[in-house]
Write an enzyme that holds these catalytic residues in place. Structure first.
Site, PDB file in Angstrom:
ATOM      1  CB  THR A 215      -0.913   0.003   1.251  1.00 20.26           C
ATOM      2  OG1 THR A 215      -1.682  -1.200   1.250  1.00 20.26           O
ATOM      3  CG2 THR A 215      -1.826   1.200   1.265  1.00 20.26           C
ATOM      4  CB  VAL A 216       3.182   2.647   2.527  1.00 16.89           C
ATOM      5  CG1 VAL A 216       4.038   3.889   2.699  1.00 16.89           C
ATOM      6  CG2 VAL A 216       2.106   2.590   3.601  1.00 16.89           C
TER       7      VAL A 216
ATOM      8  CE  LYS B 243       2.245   1.060  12.105  1.00 13.82           C
ATOM      9  NZ  LYS B 243       1.303   1.419  11.049  1.00 13.82           N
TER      10      LYS B 243
ATOM     11  CD  GLU C 198       4.612  14.240  10.190  1.00 13.50           C
ATOM     12  OE1 GLU C 198       5.347  15.216  10.327  1.00 13.50           O
ATOM     13  OE2 GLU C 198       3.789  13.883  11.074  1.00 13.50           O
TER      14      GLU C 198
ATOM     15  N   GLY D  39      -6.815  -0.781   2.665  1.00 16.81           N
ATOM     16  CA  GLY D  39      -5.375  -0.532   2.859  1.00 16.81           C
ATOM     17  C   GLY D  39      -5.048   0.130   4.179  1.00 16.81           C
TER      18      GLY D  39
ATOM     19  CD  GLU E 112       0.286  -2.090  10.057  1.00 17.80           C
ATOM     20  OE1 GLU E 112       1.376  -2.447   9.584  1.00 17.80           O
ATOM     21  OE2 GLU E 112      -0.128  -0.916   9.975  1.00 17.80           O
TER      22      GLU E 112
ATOM     23  CG  ASP F  74      -0.593   0.616  14.635  1.00 20.64           C
ATOM     24  OD1 ASP F  74       0.351   0.374  13.859  1.00 20.64           O
ATOM     25  OD2 ASP F  74      -1.264   1.666  14.582  1.00 20.64           O
TER      26      ASP F  74
ATOM     27  CE  LYS G 268       0.229   4.221  13.810  1.00 16.65           C
ATOM     28  NZ  LYS G 268      -1.127   3.882  13.368  1.00 16.65           N
TER      29      LYS G 268
ATOM     30  N   GLY H 101      -3.829   4.695   5.163  1.00 16.14           N
ATOM     31  CA  GLY H 101      -4.209   4.673   3.756  1.00 16.14           C
ATOM     32  C   GLY H 101      -3.062   5.064   2.848  1.00 16.14           C
TER      33      GLY H 101
END
Ligand code: NDP
Ligand code: HSE
Length: 343
Positions: A28-29, A119, A143, A201, A204, A215, A219, A317
């Site tokens: 996705t990323v 992360k 970021e 998306g 995980e 998660d 963060k 996303g």
């Protein structure tokens, strides 16, 4: 800490017109980064005076059917990537602590700037990575590790130059908030809502960390390291997920005018001790997180001078996440002439 350096060296001097980059991970990323870099190619060239070229992509399975990337090396061997002559930037969008940490250490040692969305890895290794990057005179962009498209890292870095932060409270997992919203609005069962979050998306590949609270915890630890320059002892933090919340629980809460929110919070007392917790809370209409719906995240920063600053936006996303990674790239390139780096 601050470090003055001349980054032009790590870009081969001003005569070089092309920045060579690699993307680690093409899910996705990673695909989002590739698409945005292509869509914004001319604009980035104009604003930065340099062309960004994606030279190579690292994946697990080279045999998997995936979008075409003409002229780009697609490999499952990190050695192919790290040995690219003149590689300058590494975008990292793979999963888990290892081999991501090892790859980023090697990229930094080679003099590459690194930009990560991972992360799980960064919450544990931010300090050694920053030290390594500092000694090598390169930048780390992170970021995307926290709250997806919400610019909480750059906002925090900026306000910490003058303000101090006393407390952070937020919704830091888009999948959990999406599931809770779907359960309440559409009475959609937990498993179906999770499946939707996966299809969109947001979740995980293994959604355990999303629904178990881990998660959001990771963060929160990244925010803690930045805001308070330390983290609480991980085992002291109570972490609860949304996986025990049933449709019936959500329905009953709704009848009472309440909503479940998955809330991560951390506070520093006057002695400097940190107290953190992660878990579901029932909130009423007067609570600032009541109106945060769907994949959105929210982060409220209590500061001494500004007061409370709340940032809200898509927490997961493809494009929200990838766009902040390309923004990190633009910021790093913008600093290449040699200014101050704040880490
Ligand atoms: P995906 O599961 O969609 O994609 C992961 C990609 O990484 C795949 O291309 C996979 O290869 C590759 N990969 C995984 N492990 C390795 C490895 N050891 N070596 C080489 N390649 C590997 O994940 P996402 O794109 O959703 O997430 C990527 C990272 O970004 C994660 O750390 C995630 O936590 C983080 N993130 C995700 C967000 C999101 O909204 N999805 C938002 C913010 C952060 P292959 O394709 O061959 O399987
Ligand atoms: N799975 C994560 C979430 C992605 O849902 O928030 C963004 O970090």
């Amino acid at each position: 800490s601050k470090l003055e350096l001349n980054c032009a060296d790590s870009f081969g001097g001003d005569s070089m017109a092309t920045i060579k980059a690699a993307i680690l991970g093409f899910g996705t990323v990673g695909q989002g980064i590739y698409n945005i870099v292509n869509e914004k190619r001319e604009d980035l060239k104009k604003s930065l005076g340099l062309e960004l070229e994606i030279s190579a992509i690292l994946v697990n399975n080279v045999g998997k059917e995936r979008m075409a990337t003409p002229g780009v090396l697609v490999t499952d061997n990190f050695e192919d990537i790290i040995n690219i002559p003149g590689l300058q930037v590494v975008f990292e969008a793979i999963v888990n602590e290892e081999p991501a940490y090892n790859y980023l250490c090697r990229a930094i040692d080679k003099g590459c700037h690194v930009i990560t969305a991972n992360k799980v890895m960064f919450s544990k290794y931010s300090i050694p990575l920053h030290e390594r990057a500092k000694s090598r005179g390169v930048f780390i962009g992170y970021e995307a590790t926290t709250a997806g498209g919400v610019p909480v890292i750059k906002t925090l870095k900026n306000l910490l130059q003058v303000n101090s932060v006393k407390r952070i409270q937020g919704i830091l997992n888009g999948t959990s908030n999406y599931i809770l919203t779907q359960m309440r609005q559409d009475e959609c069962p937990f498993d179906d809502s999770l499946k939707e979050a996966q299809d969109l998306g947001y979740a995980e590949a293994d959604p355990f960390n999303d629904v178990s609270g881990q998660d959001a915890f990771r963060k929160l630890m990244i925010l803690s390291a930045l805001a308070f320059k330390k983290q609480p002892t991980w085992n002291d933090v109570r972490v609860v997920g949304i996986d025990e919340i049933s449709l019936e629980d959500v329905r009953k809460a709704k009848e009472q005018g309440l909503r479940y929110r998955h809330v991560a919070e951390i506070e520093q007392d006057e002695n400097g001790e940190l107290y953190a917790s992660v878990g579901p809370q029932l909130v009423g209409p007067d609570h600032p997180l009541y109106s945060i719906e769907g994949v959105n995240n929210a982060v409220a920063l209590d500061t001494n001078y500004i007061g409370t600053l709340t940032l809200v936006g898509p927490g997961a996303g493809m494009y929200p996440t990838a766009s902040v990674m390309v923004e990190d790239y633009a910021e790093i390139i913008g600093k290449r002439a040699g200014f101050f780096i704040t880490i």
